[in-house]
Design an enzyme around this catalytic site. Structure first.
Site, mmCIF file in Angstrom:
data_model
loop_
_atom_site.group_PDB
_atom_site.id
_atom_site.type_symbol
_atom_site.label_atom_id
_atom_site.label_comp_id
_atom_site.label_asym_id
_atom_site.label_seq_id
_atom_site.Cartn_x
_atom_site.Cartn_y
_atom_site.Cartn_z
ATOM 1 N N VAL A 9 44.958 36.727 44.573
ATOM 2 C CA VAL A 9 44.844 37.139 43.166
ATOM 3 C C VAL A 9 43.390 37.492 42.832
ATOM 4 O O VAL A 9 43.122 38.507 42.179
ATOM 5 C CB VAL A 9 45.399 36.056 42.214
ATOM 6 N N CYS A 10 42.457 36.695 43.315
ATOM 7 C CA CYS A 10 41.042 36.975 43.047
ATOM 8 C C CYS A 10 40.607 38.265 43.732
ATOM 9 O O CYS A 10 39.845 39.050 43.164
ATOM 10 C CB CYS A 10 40.174 35.812 43.513
#
Length: 171
Positions: free
Chosen positions: A62-63
Site C-alpha cells: 500500500v505504501c
C-alpha cells in the site's frame, strides 16, 4: 499528548502521539533525514505548497502504491509545489526504494532519528514507532489546508479528495 481511537493497524487499535491537527492550523516544524543522511526541515520548503504523504513503511504494497501515485501526480505539478513522503524507514531503505521504483519527483524522507514529524504532526503510532498513514496539504504560508488521517493504517488514503484539495490551491 496521546490520542486513542483514531487509527488501527491491521484492526488493532493504536495510540497516536501528538496533537490533532486541523485545517487552518499553522503547520508544525519538523526535522527529518534525507537519503544522504542530511537533516531536512520544514523551512527548507518555504514559499512552496507542500503535499505531505505519510506512510508506515515503503516496504509494504500500500505504501509503495501511495508513493507511486503521488510520483505520477508530481510530474505534472508546477514548480511551487513540493511532494514529500515521510516514513520511519531508514534512509538507506528509502534510497533503495526510490532507485528501484524510479521515484524522482517525490522527496522521500525519514523520521527515524527524532520522530519530530510524527510527534509534532500527531501521527506517531506509539506502540509500533511507525507513522500512521496520512496526507497533509500545506499552503505557501504554512497553513494546513487539508488533513486526512486514514483510520486503518493498511488502507489507502482517498487520493481523489487530497488531489482536489491540492488543485484548489494551485493558481
Amino acid at each position: 499528548m496521546e490520542r486513542k481511537g483514531v487509527v488501527t493497524m491491521q484492526g488493532n487499535p493504536v495510540t497516536l502521539v501528538g496533537p490533532e491537527l486541523k485545517v487552518g492550523d499553522k503547520a508544525p516544524d519538523f526535522t527529518v533525514i534525507d537519503q544522504n543522511m542530511k537533516e531536512v526541515r520544514k523551512s527548507d520548503f518555504a514559499n512552496k505548497i507542500k503535499v505531505i504523504s505519510v506512510t508506515p513503511s515503503l516496504d509494504t504494497s500500500v505504501c509503495d502504491l501511495q508513493a507511486h501515485k503521488f510520483e505520477e501526480e508530481a510530474t505534472s505539478l508546477p514548480d511551487d509545489v513540493v511532494v514529500l513522503n515521510i516514513s520511519m524507514d531508514l534512509p538507506f531503505a528509502i534510497k533503495r526504494f526510490c532507485t528501484a521504483g524510479n521515484i524522482k519527483k517525490v522527496i522521500a524522507l525519514s523520521d527515524y532519528r527524532y520522530a519530530s514529524f510524527g510527534t509534532n504532526w500527531g501521527v506517531l503510532m506509539k506502540e509500533l514507532r511507525l507513522l500512521a498513514r496520512a496526507v497533509f496539504i500545506v499552503d505557501k504560508d504554512d497553513t494546513i489546508r487539508y488533513v486526512q488521517i486514514v483510520p486503518e493504517a493498511t488502507n489507502h488514503p482517498d487520493y481523489e479528495s487530497a488531489l482536489n484539495a491540492l488543485k484548489s490551491l494551485i493558481k
